[in-house]
Design a protein around this motif. Structure first.
Motif, PDB file in Angstrom:
ATOM      1  N   SER A   1       0.828  -1.208   0.000  1.00 42.89           N
ATOM      2  CA  SER A   1       0.000   0.000   0.000  1.00 42.89           C
ATOM      3  C   SER A   1       0.861   1.255   0.000  1.00 42.89           C
ATOM      4  O   SER A   1       0.557   2.238  -0.690  1.00 42.89           O
ATOM      5  N   GLU A   2       1.950   1.220   0.777  1.00 43.31           N
ATOM      6  CA  GLU A   2       2.835   2.387   0.848  1.00 43.31           C
ATOM      7  C   GLU A   2       3.539   2.624  -0.486  1.00 43.31           C
ATOM      8  O   GLU A   2       3.684   3.770  -0.934  1.00 43.31           O
ATOM      9  N   GLN A   3       3.954   1.556  -1.148  1.00 44.81           N
ATOM     10  CA  GLN A   3       4.625   1.712  -2.443  1.00 44.81           C
ATOM     11  C   GLN A   3       3.659   2.248  -3.496  1.00 44.81           C
ATOM     12  O   GLN A   3       4.029   3.116  -4.298  1.00 44.81           O
ATOM     13  N   ASN A   4       2.416   1.741  -3.506  1.00 41.71           N
ATOM     14  CA  ASN A   4       1.425   2.242  -4.467  1.00 41.71           C
ATOM     15  C   ASN A   4       1.136   3.719  -4.226  1.00 41.71           C
ATOM     16  O   ASN A   4       0.992   4.498  -5.183  1.00 41.71           O
ATOM     17  N   SER A   5       1.023   4.089  -2.961  1.00 42.84           N
ATOM     18  CA  SER A   5       0.785   5.491  -2.633  1.00 42.84           C
ATOM     19  C   SER A   5       1.961   6.351  -3.085  1.00 42.84           C
ATOM     20  O   SER A   5       1.781   7.460  -3.614  1.00 42.84           O
ATOM     21  N   ARG A   6       3.175   5.853  -2.900  1.00 41.25           N
ATOM     22  CA  ARG A   6       4.370   6.597  -3.308  1.00 41.25           C
ATOM     23  C   ARG A   6       4.419   6.756  -4.826  1.00 41.25           C
ATOM     24  O   ARG A   6       4.778   7.820  -5.334  1.00 41.25           O
ATOM     25  N   MET A   7       4.026   5.709  -5.543  1.00 38.73           N
ATOM     26  CA  MET A   7       4.025   5.807  -7.000  1.00 38.73           C
ATOM     27  C   MET A   7       2.987   6.805  -7.493  1.00 38.73           C
ATOM     28  O   MET A   7       3.225   7.549  -8.456  1.00 38.73           O
ATOM     29  N   ARG A   8       1.827   6.854  -6.845  1.00 37.65           N
ATOM     30  CA  ARG A   8       0.814   7.837  -7.235  1.00 37.65           C
ATOM     31  C   ARG A   8       1.316   9.258  -7.019  1.00 37.65           C
ATOM     32  O   ARG A   8       1.098  10.146  -7.858  1.00 37.65           O
ATOM     33  N   LEU A   9       1.997   9.467  -5.902  1.00 42.08           N
ATOM     34  CA  LEU A   9       2.557  10.796  -5.637  1.00 42.08           C
ATOM     35  C   LEU A   9       3.619  11.163  -6.665  1.00 42.08           C
ATOM     36  O   LEU A   9       3.693  12.315  -7.133  1.00 42.08           O
ATOM     37  N   LEU A  10       4.431  10.183  -7.045  1.00 39.61           N
ATOM     38  CA  LEU A  10       5.472  10.442  -8.048  1.00 39.61           C
ATOM     39  C   LEU A  10       4.847  10.758  -9.408  1.00 39.61           C
ATOM     40  O   LEU A  10       5.316  11.654 -10.126  1.00 39.61           O
ATOM     41  N   ARG A  11       3.794  10.022  -9.772  1.00 36.72           N
ATOM     42  CA  ARG A  11       3.127  10.302 -11.049  1.00 36.72           C
ATOM     43  C   ARG A  11       2.529  11.704 -11.052  1.00 36.72           C
ATOM     44  O   ARG A  11       2.596  12.413 -12.058  1.00 36.72           O
ATOM     45  N   ASP A  12       1.930  12.089  -9.931  1.00 34.07           N
ATOM     46  CA  ASP A  12       1.364  13.440  -9.854  1.00 34.07           C
ATOM     47  C   ASP A  12       2.463  14.489  -9.936  1.00 34.07           C
ATOM     48  O   ASP A  12       2.273  15.544 -10.550  1.00 34.07           O
ATOM     49  N   MET A  13       3.609  14.209  -9.306  1.00 28.71           N
ATOM     50  CA  MET A  13       4.700  15.172  -9.313  1.00 28.71           C
ATOM     51  C   MET A  13       5.289  15.345 -10.709  1.00 28.71           C
ATOM     52  O   MET A  13       5.637  16.450 -11.128  1.00 28.71           O
ATOM     53  N   PHE A  14       5.385  14.248 -11.453  1.00 27.11           N
ATOM     54  CA  PHE A  14       5.974  14.305 -12.786  1.00 27.11           C
ATOM     55  C   PHE A  14       4.939  14.521 -13.891  1.00 27.11           C
ATOM     56  O   PHE A  14       5.307  14.565 -15.062  1.00 27.11           O
ATOM     57  N   GLN A  15       3.669  14.654 -13.534  1.00 29.61           N
ATOM     58  CA  GLN A  15       2.630  14.804 -14.552  1.00 29.61           C
ATOM     59  C   GLN A  15       2.853  16.004 -15.469  1.00 29.61           C
ATOM     60  O   GLN A  15       2.635  15.900 -16.678  1.00 29.61           O
ATOM     61  N   PRO A  16       3.292  17.179 -14.961  1.00 23.16           N
ATOM     62  CA  PRO A  16       3.542  18.299 -15.891  1.00 23.16           C
ATOM     63  C   PRO A  16       4.573  17.957 -16.959  1.00 23.16           C
ATOM     64  O   PRO A  16       4.429  18.362 -18.118  1.00 23.16           O
ATOM     65  N   PHE A  17       5.609  17.195 -16.603  1.00 20.38           N
ATOM     66  CA  PHE A  17       6.628  16.808 -17.582  1.00 20.38           C
ATOM     67  C   PHE A  17       6.056  15.786 -18.573  1.00 20.38           C
ATOM     68  O   PHE A  17       6.317  15.868 -19.780  1.00 20.38           O
ATOM     69  N   ASP A  18       5.276  14.828 -18.046  1.00 22.66           N
ATOM     70  CA  ASP A  18       4.644  13.849 -18.936  1.00 22.66           C
ATOM     71  C   ASP A  18       3.673  14.537 -19.893  1.00 22.66           C
ATOM     72  O   ASP A  18       3.600  14.192 -21.082  1.00 22.66           O
ATOM     73  N   THR A  19       2.921  15.505 -19.379  1.00 21.09           N
ATOM     74  CA  THR A  19       1.950  16.213 -20.214  1.00 21.09           C
ATOM     75  C   THR A  19       2.645  17.019 -21.299  1.00 21.09           C
ATOM     76  O   THR A  19       2.201  17.050 -22.456  1.00 21.09           O
ATOM     77  N   PHE A  20       3.737  17.674 -20.947  1.00 26.92           N
ATOM     78  CA  PHE A  20       4.487  18.447 -21.945  1.00 26.92           C
ATOM     79  C   PHE A  20       4.982  17.535 -23.071  1.00 26.92           C
ATOM     80  O   PHE A  20       4.844  17.869 -24.255  1.00 26.92           O
ATOM     81  N   ALA A  21       5.536  16.380 -22.710  1.00 25.82           N
ATOM     82  CA  ALA A  21       6.025  15.444 -23.731  1.00 25.82           C
ATOM     83  C   ALA A  21       4.871  14.909 -24.574  1.00 25.82           C
ATOM     84  O   ALA A  21       5.004  14.750 -25.800  1.00 25.82           O
ATOM     85  N   PHE A  22       3.732  14.643 -23.946  1.00 29.25           N
ATOM     86  CA  PHE A  22       2.583  14.113 -24.679  1.00 29.25           C
ATOM     87  C   PHE A  22       2.057  15.138 -25.667  1.00 29.25           C
ATOM     88  O   PHE A  22       1.698  14.791 -26.806  1.00 29.25           O
ATOM     89  N   ARG A  23       2.001  16.397 -25.272  1.00 28.43           N
ATOM     90  CA  ARG A  23       1.514  17.435 -26.185  1.00 28.43           C
ATOM     91  C   ARG A  23       2.460  17.615 -27.363  1.00 28.43           C
ATOM     92  O   ARG A  23       2.022  17.917 -28.480  1.00 28.43           O
ATOM     93  N   GLN A  24       3.750  17.429 -27.131  1.00 27.70           N
ATOM     94  CA  GLN A  24       4.698  17.490 -28.237  1.00 27.70           C
ATOM     95  C   GLN A  24       4.442  16.356 -29.228  1.00 27.70           C
ATOM     96  O   GLN A  24       4.505  16.551 -30.448  1.00 27.70           O
ATOM     97  N   LYS A  25       4.120  15.175 -28.714  1.00 27.71           N
ATOM     98  CA  LYS A  25       3.810  14.052 -29.598  1.00 27.71           C
ATOM     99  C   LYS A  25       2.500  14.293 -30.353  1.00 27.71           C
ATOM    100  O   LYS A  25       2.366  13.886 -31.506  1.00 27.71           O
ATOM    101  N   LEU A  26       1.548  14.949 -29.691  1.00 26.62           N
ATOM    102  CA  LEU A  26       0.302  15.300 -30.380  1.00 26.62           C
ATOM    103  C   LEU A  26       0.582  16.242 -31.547  1.00 26.62           C
ATOM    104  O   LEU A  26      -0.004  16.101 -32.628  1.00 26.62           O
ATOM    105  N   ALA A  27       1.456  17.212 -31.325  1.00 31.55           N
ATOM    106  CA  ALA A  27       1.801  18.157 -32.390  1.00 31.55           C
ATOM    107  C   ALA A  27       2.480  17.442 -33.555  1.00 31.55           C
ATOM    108  O   ALA A  27       2.219  17.734 -34.723  1.00 31.55           O
ATOM    109  N   ILE A  28       3.353  16.490 -33.234  1.00 28.03           N
ATOM    110  CA  ILE A  28       4.037  15.731 -34.287  1.00 28.03           C
ATOM    111  C   ILE A  28       3.036  14.901 -35.083  1.00 28.03           C
ATOM    112  O   ILE A  28       3.100  14.829 -36.316  1.00 28.03           O
ATOM    113  N   GLU A  29       2.088  14.273 -34.385  1.00 32.29           N
ATOM    114  CA  GLU A  29       1.059  13.470 -35.054  1.00 32.29           C
ATOM    115  C   GLU A  29       0.217  14.334 -35.994  1.00 32.29           C
ATOM    116  O   GLU A  29      -0.132  13.915 -37.100  1.00 32.29           O
ATOM    117  N   ARG A  30      -0.121  15.542 -35.542  1.00 31.52           N
ATOM    118  CA  ARG A  30      -0.911  16.449 -36.381  1.00 31.52           C
ATOM    119  C   ARG A  30      -0.125  16.825 -37.638  1.00 31.52           C
ATOM    120  O   ARG A  30      -0.688  16.870 -38.745  1.00 31.52           O
TER     121      ARG A  30
END
Length: 260
Positions: free
Chosen positions: A82-111
Motif C-alpha cells: 500500500s505504501e509503495q502504491n501510494s508513493r508511485m501515485r505521488l510520483l506520477r502526480d509530481m511528474f505529470q507536468p513533464f509527462d503532459t508536456f512530452a505528450f503534447r509534443q507528440k500530439l503536435a508531431i502526429e498532427r
C-alpha cells in the motif's frame, strides 16, 4: 475491423478532437497495462484528461532510490504494498507536468504527420493525374477522386463501378449492359452500360439537383474508370413506382411525381 491496440493515443485524439492539442493532461499508468489493454485506457473530453498504458518520467528514477528491497517481506507486507502504491501515485502526480508536456509534443508531431499525408495525396493526384482535389467543388467527384491511384486495377470493372456508386450515393444502383452502333451496319456493335439510381419520393427540385450533381460524376467515370469504347448512361429512376398508362416519364422518372 480496426484493431484498437494498433491505434496510439496521439492518433485517436487528433482524429476525434483536432482542436484540443494544447489542452490534454496525461496520466501515464505504466506499461504493465499494455499486456491486456490498448494504448488508451480512458479519456474524458470534459476534463481534458487521458490515461495511457505507458511509463512516465517517474520510471526513469532508480528503483532503489524509491523502494527498499525488504519492504515487501515479513508480516507487514500488505502495508508495504500500500505504501509503495501510494508513493508511485505521488510520483506520477509530481511528474505529470513533464509527462503532459512530452505528450503534447507528440500530439503536435502526429498532427503534422497527418497534414503531410493529406498533402501528399493531393500532390500525387495533381502531379500524376492532373486532378486538383482541393479545387474540386463536386462532393461526389472529390470522394471518387481519392481512388485515382488505384484506377489501374478498377478500370473496366463494371460491377465494381456499380458498387462504388451505391456506396457513394447511398442508394441501390442497377446496371444494364447493352450495345450500340454508330452506323447502320449491325455487325459493328459497341458495348454500352447504363447505371440507374433507384430513388423514391423526390420532389421536382430534389430530382433536378440530384441529376445535376451526378453529371460531373458521370464525366469522371467516363474519363477514368470506363473503357473508351464503352458508351455509358447515369440516370435517376423512380423506385418501386407502379407502371401506368398515359403518364409522361422524364429519364424513367415519373414526371407527375417530380412536378409536385
Amino acid at each position: 475491423m480496426v484493431n484498437m491496440s494498433d491505434i496510439s493515443a496521439e492518433m485517436l485524439l487528433n482524429h476525434l478532437y483536432p482542436d484540443m492539442e494544447e489542452q490534454w493532461k496525461v496520466q501515464n499508468m505504466g506499461t504493465f497495462y499494455r499486456n491486456y489493454n490498448c494504448d488508451v485506457l480512458s479519456w474524458n473530453a470534459e476534463t481534458k484528461e487521458v490515461q495511457v498504458a505507458r511509463d512516465g518520467f517517474a520510471r526513469l528514477l532508480p528503483q532503489g532510490l524509491l523502494f527498499q528491497n525488504d519492504s515487501l517481506k515479513g508480516d507487514d507486507k500488505e502495508h508495504g504494498i500500500s505504501e509503495q502504491n501510494s508513493r508511485m501515485r505521488l510520483l506520477r502526480d509530481m511528474f505529470q507536468p513533464f509527462d503532459t508536456f512530452a505528450f503534447r509534443q507528440k500530439l503536435a508531431i502526429e498532427r503534422q504527420v497527418s497534414a503531410l499525408l493529406d498533402s501528399k495525396l493531393e500532390y500525387v493526384l495533381k502531379t500524376y493525374f492532373h486532378f486538383d482535389l482541393a479545387a474540386e467543388q463536386n462532393p461526389y467527384v472529390r470522394e471518387m477522386g481519392v481512388l485515382l491511384p488505384f484506377v489501374r486495377n478498377m478500370r473496366g470493372d463494371l460491377l465494381l463501378i456499380r458498387d462504388l456508386l451505391a456506396a457513394l450515393l447511398g442508394c441501390e444502383v442497377t446496371m444494364t449492359k447493352g450495345r450500340y452502333s454508330h452506323t447502320d451496319n449491325t455487325r459493328c456493335w459497341l458495348p454500352m452500360v447504363k447505371y440507374e439510381l433507384l430513388v423514391s419520393h423526390l420532389a421536382a427540385e430534389q430530382y433536378l439537383q440530384l441529376s445535376e450533381s451526378i453529371e460531373p460524376l458521370h464525366l469522371f467515370l467516363q474519363e477514368w474508370l470506363l473503357p473508351f469504347e464503352v458508351k455509358s448512361l447515369l440516370a435517376v429512376k423512380w423506385h418501386n413506382r407502379p407502371a401506368g398508362i398515359g403518364k409522361s416519364m422524364v429519364l424513367d422518372y415519373d414526371a407527375a411525381c417530380v412536378a409536385e
